[in-house]
Write a protein that holds these residues in place. Structure first.
Motif, mmCIF file in Angstrom:
data_model
loop_
_atom_site.group_PDB
_atom_site.id
_atom_site.type_symbol
_atom_site.label_atom_id
_atom_site.label_comp_id
_atom_site.label_asym_id
_atom_site.label_seq_id
_atom_site.Cartn_x
_atom_site.Cartn_y
_atom_site.Cartn_z
ATOM 1 N N GLY B 66 0.743 -1.201 0.015
ATOM 2 C CA GLY B 66 0.041 -0.087 -0.058
ATOM 3 C C GLY B 66 0.924 1.257 0.022
ATOM 4 N N GLU B 67 0.269 2.358 -0.719
ATOM 5 C CA GLU B 67 1.184 3.464 -0.679
ATOM 6 C C GLU B 67 0.671 4.422 0.543
ATOM 7 O OE1 GLU B 67 0.645 5.112 -4.554
ATOM 8 O OE2 GLU B 67 1.544 3.080 -5.146
ATOM 9 N N GLY B 68 1.497 4.953 1.198
ATOM 10 C CA GLY B 68 0.935 5.845 2.440
ATOM 11 C C GLY B 68 0.404 4.959 3.656
ATOM 12 N N ARG B 69 -0.615 4.462 3.389
ATOM 13 C CA ARG B 69 -1.242 3.632 4.563
ATOM 14 C C ARG B 69 -0.980 2.130 4.204
ATOM 15 N NH1 ARG B 69 -7.399 4.209 6.036
ATOM 16 N NH2 ARG B 69 -6.412 5.926 6.898
ATOM 17 N N ARG B 70 -0.496 1.508 5.309
ATOM 18 C CA ARG B 70 0.106 -0.036 5.177
ATOM 19 C C ARG B 70 -1.460 -0.899 5.118
ATOM 20 N NH1 ARG B 70 4.139 -2.745 8.517
ATOM 21 N NH2 ARG B 70 2.620 -2.364 10.234
ATOM 22 N N ARG B 71 -1.165 -1.652 4.163
ATOM 23 C CA ARG B 71 -2.366 -2.741 3.894
ATOM 24 C C ARG B 71 -2.007 -4.195 3.916
ATOM 25 N NH1 ARG B 71 -6.877 -1.072 -0.241
ATOM 26 N NH2 ARG B 71 -7.954 -2.609 0.811
ATOM 27 N N LYS B 72 -2.830 -5.031 4.563
ATOM 28 C CA LYS B 72 -2.037 -6.504 4.360
ATOM 29 C C LYS B 72 -2.897 -7.262 3.446
ATOM 30 C CE LYS B 72 -0.296 -9.565 7.520
ATOM 31 N NZ LYS B 72 -0.266 -10.302 9.075
ATOM 32 N N THR B 73 -2.029 -7.895 2.638
ATOM 33 C CA THR B 73 -2.776 -8.745 1.746
ATOM 34 C C THR B 73 -2.356 -10.274 2.115
ATOM 35 O OG1 THR B 73 -2.503 -7.108 0.062
ATOM 36 C CG2 THR B 73 -2.912 -9.131 -0.661
ATOM 37 N N TYR B 74 -3.400 -11.326 1.728
ATOM 38 C CA TYR B 74 -3.101 -12.424 2.213
ATOM 39 C C TYR B 74 -3.222 -13.453 0.967
ATOM 40 C CZ TYR B 74 -3.650 -11.390 7.023
ATOM 41 O OH TYR B 74 -3.549 -10.657 8.150
ATOM 42 N N GLU B 75 -2.338 -14.552 0.732
ATOM 43 C CA GLU B 75 -2.275 -15.341 -0.393
ATOM 44 C C GLU B 75 -2.005 -16.734 0.050
ATOM 45 O OE1 GLU B 75 0.676 -15.156 -3.356
ATOM 46 O OE2 GLU B 75 2.125 -14.009 -1.907
ATOM 47 N N LEU B 76 -2.522 -17.668 -0.384
ATOM 48 C CA LEU B 76 -2.593 -19.031 0.079
ATOM 49 C C LEU B 76 -1.084 -19.491 -0.418
ATOM 50 C CD1 LEU B 76 -4.719 -21.176 1.123
ATOM 51 C CD2 LEU B 76 -5.153 -21.680 -1.495
ATOM 52 N N THR B 77 -0.672 -20.530 0.368
ATOM 53 C CA THR B 77 0.453 -21.284 0.273
ATOM 54 C C THR B 77 0.290 -22.444 -0.456
ATOM 55 O OG1 THR B 77 0.772 -22.197 2.345
ATOM 56 C CG2 THR B 77 1.922 -19.787 2.206
ATOM 57 N N ASP B 78 1.610 -23.210 -0.840
ATOM 58 C CA ASP B 78 1.104 -24.489 -1.171
ATOM 59 C C ASP B 78 0.916 -25.624 -0.076
ATOM 60 O OD1 ASP B 78 1.956 -23.872 -3.743
ATOM 61 O OD2 ASP B 78 4.038 -24.772 -3.543
ATOM 62 N N ALA B 79 1.320 -25.201 1.205
ATOM 63 C CA ALA B 79 0.835 -25.877 2.405
ATOM 64 C C ALA B 79 -0.522 -25.681 2.579
ATOM 65 C CB ALA B 79 1.612 -25.435 3.553
ATOM 66 N N GLY B 80 -0.990 -24.342 2.289
ATOM 67 C CA GLY B 80 -2.447 -24.078 2.464
ATOM 68 C C GLY B 80 -3.399 -24.728 1.631
ATOM 69 N N ARG B 81 -2.808 -24.918 0.522
ATOM 70 C CA ARG B 81 -3.468 -25.785 -0.598
ATOM 71 C C ARG B 81 -3.717 -27.030 -0.261
ATOM 72 N NH1 ARG B 81 -3.584 -22.704 -4.633
ATOM 73 N NH2 ARG B 81 -1.552 -21.463 -4.225
ATOM 74 N N ALA B 82 -2.686 -27.731 0.370
ATOM 75 C CA ALA B 82 -2.795 -29.167 0.669
ATOM 76 C C ALA B 82 -3.773 -29.252 2.015
ATOM 77 C CB ALA B 82 -1.293 -29.487 1.147
ATOM 78 N N GLU B 83 -3.622 -28.054 2.783
ATOM 79 C CA GLU B 83 -4.419 -28.188 4.047
ATOM 80 C C GLU B 83 -5.897 -28.111 3.634
ATOM 81 O OE1 GLU B 83 -3.689 -28.718 7.012
ATOM 82 O OE2 GLU B 83 -5.476 -28.133 8.100
ATOM 83 N N LEU B 84 -6.315 -27.220 2.556
ATOM 84 C CA LEU B 84 -7.624 -27.094 2.276
ATOM 85 C C LEU B 84 -8.209 -28.505 1.698
ATOM 86 C CD1 LEU B 84 -10.248 -25.234 1.439
ATOM 87 C CD2 LEU B 84 -9.027 -24.764 -0.713
#
Lengths: 254, 108
Positions: B66-84
């Motif tokens: 993010g510009e100016g204001r910090r924002r957090k973005t989440y993405e799935l990892t391979d471990a997350g895909r396997a967990e799902l």
């Protein structure tokens, strides 16, 4: 009165290290803003969208407890896991105070600074024990809770400095009293080297004990300093976070 | 650690949303609500402990931007895909057992 930021209460309640607290605040705030904009785009009125966004993202009491458990320092997570979190401060104070007191007693008894000097020797023991207890309280807040707020930090530091000064003062007073006693003995009984050396030993042990207590107090606090500096920087950033998010006309509303 | 069924479902819901692509927290919350027809929703910030737990476990990756204001973005990892995948299969099994049980009760 200045309107309070919706996350101000979260900031006050969330007992995690300031770095983590700032992360949570920034994440929730950015999501609240974006969600409000999204809801407005979907036809909500601004106030309605704001309320709905805040209801969804601002952590409630249970959520705060979960976040605290997740973001506590490793020692804190361990203490929570064992169920000792509520007892750990008292236990730490008892252990640290007991150890410091015992070491102080052994030193005093070992150097023979008792007898008529006990009136100053025992307060020194108490000061050392209080220094240990004060340090333990600060260390517990930092390394177990992860949350030592500026006001408490200032209070503990002032107490630590006061106790250090008291330790030095008691050491100096004890040493002076021994010197005075030695001069009195020389005047009454004449110059007797064994007695003089004995008096010199007591003078040195009093002064050294006062100095050791001061060094113990200072170095103990020094061990906390890197974390304290980092926390202070983060606290400033948290203040800046809230300052930058004040409503533009808040000063006129006062 | 024993994870309750509702906690597990919430985690899988978040992973399922992130399977479609990276998202911010609020987008995940909205998406879960929409995709489940309102049957599941995250209120009072309950999403964040779930996201942070998944991040700690390595199932999702959080990135600040993010510009100016910090924002957090989440993405799935391979471990997350396997967990799902594993979690979804587990849930399916558990629900089949439950539905058979309830069906049996009704039949009786």
């Amino acid at each position: 009165m200045r309107p309070e930021h919706p996350l101000a209460d979260v900031e006050r309640s969330l007992a995690v290290p300031p770095r983590r607290r700032l992360d949570v605040l920034e994440e929730v705030d950015a999501d609240a803003q974006a969600l409000q904009a999204e809801l407005e785009r979907r036809g909500y009125g601004p106030a309605q969208a704001r309320r709905a966004a805040l209801r969804r993202v601002v952590p409630g009491t249970d959520t705060l407890a979960q976040l605290e458990a997740q973001h506590a320092p490793p020692l804190g997570r361990w203490a929570r896991g064992t169920g000792w979190i509520d007892r750990v401060e008292r236990l730490g104070i008892v252990v640290a105070t007991g150890l410091a007191g015992a070491v102080a007693c052994i030193t005093i008894l070992g150097t023979g600074a008792l007898g008529s000097a006990a009136v100053l020797a025992w307060p020194q023991v108490i000061v050392v024990a209080l220094l240990a207890a004060n340090w333990t309280r600060a260390a517990k807040r930092l390394w177990i809770d992860g949350d030592l707020r500026p006001e408490l930090r200032r209070r503990l530091w002032e107490r630590q400095i006061g106790l250090i000064v008291l330790a030095v003062a008691l050491g100096a007073l004890g040493a002076a009293r021994e010197v005075y006693g030695a001069f009195g003995a020389v005047e009454a009984e004449g110059f007797a080297p064994p007695a003089i050396w004995d008096a010199v030993g007591r003078v040195v042990s009093f002064a050294a004990f006062g100095l050791s207590a001061a060094i113990f107090g200072l170095f103990g606090w020094l061990a906390l300093t890197p974390r304290l500096i980092d926390d202070e920087t983060m606290e400033h950033r948290i203040s800046a976070f809230f300052a930058s998010r004040l409503p533009p006309n808040s000063s006129r509303r006062r | 650690m024993q994870v309750t069924l509702s906690k597990r479902i919430n985690e899988l819901l978040v992973l399922a949303v992130l399977e479609r692509g990276p998202a911010h927290g609020y987008q995940i919350a909205l998406s879960v609500e929409e995709r489940t027809g309102g049957a599941f929703s995250f209120q009072h910030g309950t999403l964040y402990p779930i996201l942070h737990r998944l991040e700690t476990n390595g199932h999702v990756r959080g990135t600040w931007g993010g510009e100016g204001r910090r924002r957090k973005t989440y993405e799935l990892t391979d471990a997350g895909r396997a967990e799902l995948a594993a979690g979804a299969a587990d849930l399916e099994r558990q629900f089949r057992v439950l539905l058979e049980l309830f069906g049996g009760t009704h039949a009786a």
